[in-house]
Write a protein that holds these residues in place. Structure first.
Motif, mmCIF file in Angstrom:
data_model
loop_
_atom_site.group_PDB
_atom_site.id
_atom_site.type_symbol
_atom_site.label_atom_id
_atom_site.label_comp_id
_atom_site.label_asym_id
_atom_site.label_seq_id
_atom_site.Cartn_x
_atom_site.Cartn_y
_atom_site.Cartn_z
ATOM 1 N N GLN A 131 0.897 -1.214 0.195
ATOM 2 C CA GLN A 131 -0.033 -0.207 -0.129
ATOM 3 C C GLN A 131 0.896 1.245 0.116
ATOM 4 O O GLN A 131 1.529 1.453 0.833
ATOM 5 N N VAL A 132 0.880 1.936 -0.942
ATOM 6 C CA VAL A 132 1.490 3.271 -0.918
ATOM 7 C C VAL A 132 0.451 4.434 -1.023
ATOM 8 O O VAL A 132 -0.717 4.440 -1.733
ATOM 9 N N PHE A 133 0.880 5.610 -0.517
ATOM 10 C CA PHE A 133 0.163 6.730 -0.430
ATOM 11 C C PHE A 133 0.942 7.827 -0.088
ATOM 12 O O PHE A 133 1.816 7.762 0.479
ATOM 13 N N GLU A 134 0.422 8.973 -0.245
ATOM 14 C CA GLU A 134 1.117 10.594 0.144
ATOM 15 C C GLU A 134 0.375 10.912 1.374
ATOM 16 O O GLU A 134 -0.765 11.092 1.449
ATOM 17 N N THR A 180 6.027 10.375 0.761
ATOM 18 C CA THR A 180 5.400 9.006 0.190
ATOM 19 C C THR A 180 5.707 7.986 1.168
ATOM 20 O O THR A 180 6.701 7.675 1.348
ATOM 21 N N TRP A 181 4.477 7.280 1.464
ATOM 22 C CA TRP A 181 4.566 6.053 2.235
ATOM 23 C C TRP A 181 4.270 4.754 1.743
ATOM 24 O O TRP A 181 3.585 4.903 0.764
ATOM 25 N N ALA A 187 9.659 6.687 1.153
ATOM 26 C CA ALA A 187 10.462 6.997 0.146
ATOM 27 C C ALA A 187 11.480 7.802 0.346
ATOM 28 O O ALA A 187 11.098 9.074 0.826
ATOM 29 N N THR A 188 12.697 7.620 0.166
ATOM 30 C CA THR A 188 13.864 8.511 0.667
ATOM 31 C C THR A 188 14.344 9.320 -0.621
ATOM 32 O O THR A 188 15.042 10.386 -0.574
ATOM 33 N N ASP A 189 13.644 9.271 -1.867
ATOM 34 C CA ASP A 189 13.995 10.159 -3.157
ATOM 35 C C ASP A 189 12.786 10.099 -3.852
ATOM 36 O O ASP A 189 11.908 9.546 -3.734
ATOM 37 N N GLY A 190 12.836 10.970 -5.038
ATOM 38 C CA GLY A 190 11.755 11.081 -5.706
ATOM 39 C C GLY A 190 11.527 10.060 -6.695
ATOM 40 O O GLY A 190 10.408 10.000 -7.586
ATOM 41 N N TRP A 209 13.276 3.046 -0.266
ATOM 42 C CA TRP A 209 12.496 3.125 0.860
ATOM 43 C C TRP A 209 13.182 2.838 2.303
ATOM 44 O O TRP A 209 14.325 1.991 2.043
ATOM 45 N N GLN A 210 12.632 3.542 3.118
ATOM 46 C CA GLN A 210 13.426 3.455 4.395
ATOM 47 C C GLN A 210 12.481 3.095 5.546
ATOM 48 O O GLN A 210 11.478 3.813 5.456
ATOM 49 N N ARG A 211 12.519 2.132 6.414
ATOM 50 C CA ARG A 211 11.599 1.349 7.431
ATOM 51 C C ARG A 211 11.714 2.775 8.369
ATOM 52 O O ARG A 211 12.876 3.103 8.881
ATOM 53 N N GLU A 212 10.512 3.272 8.631
ATOM 54 C CA GLU A 212 10.417 4.482 9.550
ATOM 55 C C GLU A 212 10.189 3.960 10.984
ATOM 56 O O GLU A 212 10.778 4.090 11.971
ATOM 57 N N CYS A 213 9.079 2.964 11.142
ATOM 58 C CA CYS A 213 8.738 2.386 12.432
ATOM 59 C C CYS A 213 7.610 1.306 12.269
ATOM 60 O O CYS A 213 7.272 0.983 11.037
#
Length: 306
Positions: free
Chosen positions: A103-106, A111-112, A128-131, A136-140
């Motif tokens: 699941q991707v969304f803004e 962008t998550w 997302a870490t760039d355009g 992608w980086q795991r946040e939590c």
């Protein structure tokens, strides 16, 4: 006589239809105008599509499953928005455990992604870490210590809501719908005390991101596995959704693969709106060749040999 194995293969399509207008008749009406993603290759398939529209491109994120390792990673497929011509693909997220349902969304200028990662024992949030949408980086962890599957999020009524199922014995993930809520995307997330809010194989496991219907009611696509895993999709409406009370109205209409495909008629288990004009779907065919038995034997042999 040894029973022939059953192997599911999924195919992803882009239907020129807003998610709010999806139904059996409308899907059938656009079946000849569906754009299908490229074939994934032998013993592979693509499923669980989610999408974003950015500029002149439509980005479709999918589970890319490989039967040779029995695990999936997340791929991004890019299409020209004007004519849906395919521009290419990239692997954007890979872990030592199975990933699916990306699941991707803004939200908040970022962008998550919330992919299914139940084998890691959590529902995790990635950023997302760039355009390019390739890194992608795991946040939590949104929910830790739970084998949550197909978590589907939406901000609604001043709160964040998560619909999910739990993997467990006796196909628990196919018959239970759970809900959690939070004051913000990163939490803290609280499962409802009345979970599971629905127990039924004919519509519990989430099958796409929630959306607001034409009647302004929150609506959730769910899998109908009453005749087999992912055999169809139906819609659940939530006229009442609060931390204390949940009212659910289940649509009787089943959305099946034969509505949109001649070859993949055995299932349809994802519906996701993308922009204002598209709905992403996946459909299933069943293979019963004995090649799968040889594939499983070779995988077990490799494991034994280290």
């Amino acid at each position: 006589m040894i029973k022939r194995p059953r192997t599911d293969f999924w195919q992803v399509g882009i239907a020129p239809l807003p998610i709010q207008d999806v139904g059996a008749s409308t899907l059938s009406a656009v079946r000849d105008r569906i754009t299908w993603l490229p074939e994934a290759g032998r013993w592979r398939y693509l499923a669980d599509p989610f999408g974003l529209v950015r500029g002149d491109a439509l980005h479709v994120f999918v589970e890319a499953f490989d039967y040779r390792i029995k695990r999936a990673h997340i791929e991004r497929h890019e299409f020209a928005l004007a004519d849906l011509s395919w521009r290419g693909q990239a692997t954007v997220l890979e872990q030592p455990f199975h990933l699916s349902y990306p699941q991707v969304f803004e939200h908040g200028g970022e962008t998550w992604m919330v992919p299914e990662s139940y084998q890691a024992g959590e529902v995790a949030l990635y950023r997302a870490t760039d355009g390019s949408l390739n890194h992608w980086q795991r946040e939590c962890a949104l929910l830790a210590g739970l084998p949550g599957a197909d978590a589907s999020l939406i901000e609604h009524g001043g709160r964040w809501w998560m619909f999910y199922t739990l993997v467990g014995p006796n196909a628990r993930d196919q018959r239970e719908l759970h809900v959690a809520h939070a004051p913000a995307l990163t939490g803290p997330w609280t499962p409802l005390a009345i979970n599971p809010v629905r127990v039924s194989r004919d519509g519990a496991r989430p099958a796409g991101r929630p959306f607001i219907g034409r009647d302004c009611v929150l609506t959730l696509p769910v899998q109908d596995s009453s005749t087999g895993y992912g055999s169809a999709t139906r819609l659940l409406r939530f006229p009442v959704l609060t931390p204390e009370q949940v009212v659910i109205e289940a649509a009787t209409e089943r959305l099946t693969g034969n509505l949109v495909s001649h070859s993949h008629t055995a299932g349809l288990h994802t519906l996701n709106g993308c922009g204002d004009a598209f709905t992403l779907i996946d459909v299933k065919r069943i293979d019963r060749s004995r090649g799968k038995q040889w594939l499983d034997f070779k995988r077990r042999l490799r494991r034994l040999m280290g």
